[in-house]
Design a protein around this motif. Sequence first.
Motif, PDB file in Angstrom:
ATOM      1  N   ARG A 189       0.830  -1.202   0.000  1.00 54.45           N
ATOM      2  CA  ARG A 189       0.000   0.000   0.000  1.00 54.45           C
ATOM      3  C   ARG A 189       0.868   1.257   0.000  1.00 54.45           C
ATOM      4  N   ILE A 190       1.878   1.263   0.868  1.00 54.91           N
ATOM      5  CA  ILE A 190       2.767   2.416   0.957  1.00 54.91           C
ATOM      6  C   ILE A 190       3.516   2.615  -0.351  1.00 54.91           C
ATOM      7  N   THR A 191       3.961   1.526  -0.960  1.00 57.77           N
ATOM      8  CA  THR A 191       4.680   1.612  -2.230  1.00 57.77           C
ATOM      9  C   THR A 191       3.794   2.194  -3.319  1.00 57.77           C
ATOM     10  N   ALA A 192       2.540   1.756  -3.371  1.00 60.62           N
ATOM     11  CA  ALA A 192       1.614   2.265  -4.384  1.00 60.62           C
ATOM     12  C   ALA A 192       1.345   3.751  -4.192  1.00 60.62           C
ATOM     13  N   LEU A 193       1.175   4.165  -2.950  1.00 62.03           N
ATOM     14  CA  LEU A 193       0.927   5.582  -2.664  1.00 62.03           C
ATOM     15  C   LEU A 193       2.150   6.439  -2.974  1.00 62.03           C
ATOM     16  N   PHE A 194       3.334   5.923  -2.630  1.00 61.53           N
ATOM     17  CA  PHE A 194       4.565   6.643  -2.957  1.00 61.53           C
ATOM     18  C   PHE A 194       4.695   6.814  -4.473  1.00 61.53           C
ATOM     19  N   ALA A 195       4.451   5.732  -5.212  1.00 59.73           N
ATOM     20  CA  ALA A 195       4.575   5.796  -6.668  1.00 59.73           C
ATOM     21  C   ALA A 195       3.587   6.796  -7.255  1.00 59.73           C
ATOM     22  N   GLU A 196       2.374   6.846  -6.711  1.00 61.70           N
ATOM     23  CA  GLU A 196       1.382   7.788  -7.220  1.00 61.70           C
ATOM     24  C   GLU A 196       1.785   9.223  -6.924  1.00 61.70           C
ATOM     25  N   SER A 207       7.774  25.841 -18.028  1.00 59.92           N
ATOM     26  CA  SER A 207       9.088  26.184 -17.495  1.00 59.92           C
ATOM     27  C   SER A 207       9.022  26.760 -16.090  1.00 59.92           C
ATOM     28  N   ASN A 208       7.830  27.201 -15.651  1.00 58.71           N
ATOM     29  CA  ASN A 208       7.686  27.726 -14.288  1.00 58.71           C
ATOM     30  C   ASN A 208       7.087  26.697 -13.336  1.00 58.71           C
ATOM     31  N   GLN A 209       6.989  25.460 -13.763  1.00 57.47           N
ATOM     32  CA  GLN A 209       6.460  24.380 -12.921  1.00 57.47           C
ATOM     33  C   GLN A 209       7.602  23.776 -12.113  1.00 57.47           C
ATOM     34  N   VAL A 210       7.401  23.590 -10.823  1.00 55.89           N
ATOM     35  CA  VAL A 210       8.445  23.074  -9.943  1.00 55.89           C
ATOM     36  C   VAL A 210       7.902  21.900  -9.140  1.00 55.89           C
ATOM     37  N   ILE A 211       8.637  20.799  -9.104  1.00 53.49           N
ATOM     38  CA  ILE A 211       8.198  19.669  -8.294  1.00 53.49           C
ATOM     39  C   ILE A 211       8.373  20.018  -6.818  1.00 53.49           C
ATOM     40  N   ARG A 212       7.457  19.558  -6.000  1.00 55.79           N
ATOM     41  CA  ARG A 212       7.476  19.889  -4.575  1.00 55.79           C
ATOM     42  C   ARG A 212       8.088  18.789  -3.730  1.00 55.79           C
ATOM     43  N   LEU A 213       8.028  17.556  -4.216  1.00 59.57           N
ATOM     44  CA  LEU A 213       8.518  16.424  -3.441  1.00 59.57           C
ATOM     45  C   LEU A 213       9.762  15.858  -4.134  1.00 59.57           C
ATOM     46  N   ASN A 214      10.920  16.059  -3.535  1.00 60.67           N
ATOM     47  CA  ASN A 214      12.148  15.542  -4.155  1.00 60.67           C
ATOM     48  C   ASN A 214      13.102  14.943  -3.131  1.00 60.67           C
ATOM     49  N   SER A 215      12.578  14.604  -1.946  1.00 61.73           N
ATOM     50  CA  SER A 215      13.408  13.985  -0.912  1.00 61.73           C
ATOM     51  C   SER A 215      12.582  12.956  -0.159  1.00 61.73           C
ATOM     52  N   PRO A 216      13.229  11.931   0.423  1.00 62.97           N
ATOM     53  CA  PRO A 216      12.496  10.936   1.213  1.00 62.97           C
ATOM     54  C   PRO A 216      11.668  11.548   2.323  1.00 62.97           C
ATOM     55  N   SER A 217      12.206  12.549   3.014  1.00 60.21           N
ATOM     56  CA  SER A 217      11.476  13.159   4.125  1.00 60.21           C
ATOM     57  C   SER A 217      10.228  13.883   3.642  1.00 60.21           C
ATOM     58  N   ALA A 218      10.283  14.500   2.452  1.00 62.35           N
ATOM     59  CA  ALA A 218       9.113  15.196   1.912  1.00 62.35           C
ATOM     60  C   ALA A 218       7.997  14.215   1.598  1.00 62.35           C
ATOM     61  N   PHE A 219       8.341  13.057   1.026  1.00 64.57           N
ATOM     62  CA  PHE A 219       7.329  12.039   0.735  1.00 64.57           C
ATOM     63  C   PHE A 219       6.775  11.444   2.020  1.00 64.57           C
ATOM     64  N   ILE A 225       4.010   9.167   7.590  1.00 61.30           N
ATOM     65  CA  ILE A 225       4.739   8.042   8.171  1.00 61.30           C
ATOM     66  C   ILE A 225       6.186   8.472   8.385  1.00 61.30           C
ATOM     67  N   HIS A 226       6.909   7.711   9.202  1.00 64.39           N
ATOM     68  CA  HIS A 226       8.315   8.016   9.438  1.00 64.39           C
ATOM     69  C   HIS A 226       9.116   7.655   8.188  1.00 64.39           C
ATOM     70  N   VAL A 227      10.150   8.411   7.917  1.00 62.94           N
ATOM     71  CA  VAL A 227      10.942   8.183   6.715  1.00 62.94           C
ATOM     72  C   VAL A 227      11.585   6.793   6.723  1.00 62.94           C
ATOM     73  N   ASN A 228      11.941   6.287   7.906  1.00 62.32           N
ATOM     74  CA  ASN A 228      12.511   4.933   7.971  1.00 62.32           C
ATOM     75  C   ASN A 228      11.478   3.878   7.604  1.00 62.32           C
ATOM     76  N   LYS A 232      11.856   1.338   4.454  1.00 54.77           N
ATOM     77  CA  LYS A 232      11.767  -0.103   4.671  1.00 54.77           C
ATOM     78  C   LYS A 232      10.727  -0.736   3.743  1.00 54.77           C
ATOM     79  N   ALA A 233       9.578  -0.064   3.599  1.00 56.45           N
ATOM     80  CA  ALA A 233       8.511  -0.592   2.737  1.00 56.45           C
ATOM     81  C   ALA A 233       8.958  -0.638   1.286  1.00 56.45           C
TER      82      ALA A 233
END
Length: 301
Positions: A189-196, A207-219, A225-228, A232-233
Amino acid sequence: MSLFLELKSFYKHINRAPESGESGVGHFNIFKVEDLMISRDRPATYSRRNFFKVSLVNGHSRIHYADQSIEVTGSALVFTNPLIPYHWERMDEQQSGYVCIFTEAFFSRFASVKDYPVFQSADAAVVNLRADDVLFFNELYEKMLAELNGDYAFKYDFLRTMLMELVHSAQKMVPAAGQQQAGSNAAERITALFAELLERQFPIELSNQVIRLNSPSAFAKQLNIHVNHLNKALKETTGQTTSQLISERIAQEARILLKSTNWTVNEIAWGLGFEEPNHFSSFFRNAAGMTPRQFRQVDVD
């Protein structure tokens, strides 16, 4: 290409014309739930949205938010942001309430609305209401709707104030408790949500579009959930770490943009979340074995 639900598509889905709500600095509108002609048999699932929603729902329904499912048998406020997966399942036909939609730009000179807890996770996003609470919020929605239809010159400033009153009033209340959806195991479930969540940010089309999530902690923050736990998942289901999966997708998008656009390397770096262009160049060199400019000059499979 992932499906992107823009405001125009949203209005088409609910069989309404976007005839109101333009403030000049973003978009704002309110609808009555009973006026929205959406079939129960036609659920909408979109990869990305570009607007926020605050809904007052009355009736038996189930709110699917990230990996949680929260049943509402009476009344509740529901807060959703453009990044977190969300679906409203009506359990019976008797539904009423209001839906307020707005873009982040609507608050560009007022507040950073995406940072408020009610827009961050399922634990704070669904707020069950008592009878007196329903009366208060119902009157607030009616007041906003009346103001939206009025001709006061500063009505959008007033609407921002009333919307923030709604947000803060809800945050002071105890949120509903959700249950994880049944089906596949927790890691899947966590993997599917992360991928989405990862794919919601792509493709980068402006060109003015910026991704907001680019680190494990942001996701991890978005998934509440905790980054660890996230790492792990993902390691269990994919054999790769969170950082590896993020880097691979960003590198893929970088190759696409370098080959398919005439944007500068700095513009591409910024769009992919790199504050310093030299950091992007170093990242790309490690991923592709050459610099971004070299990649543009040669044919690479």
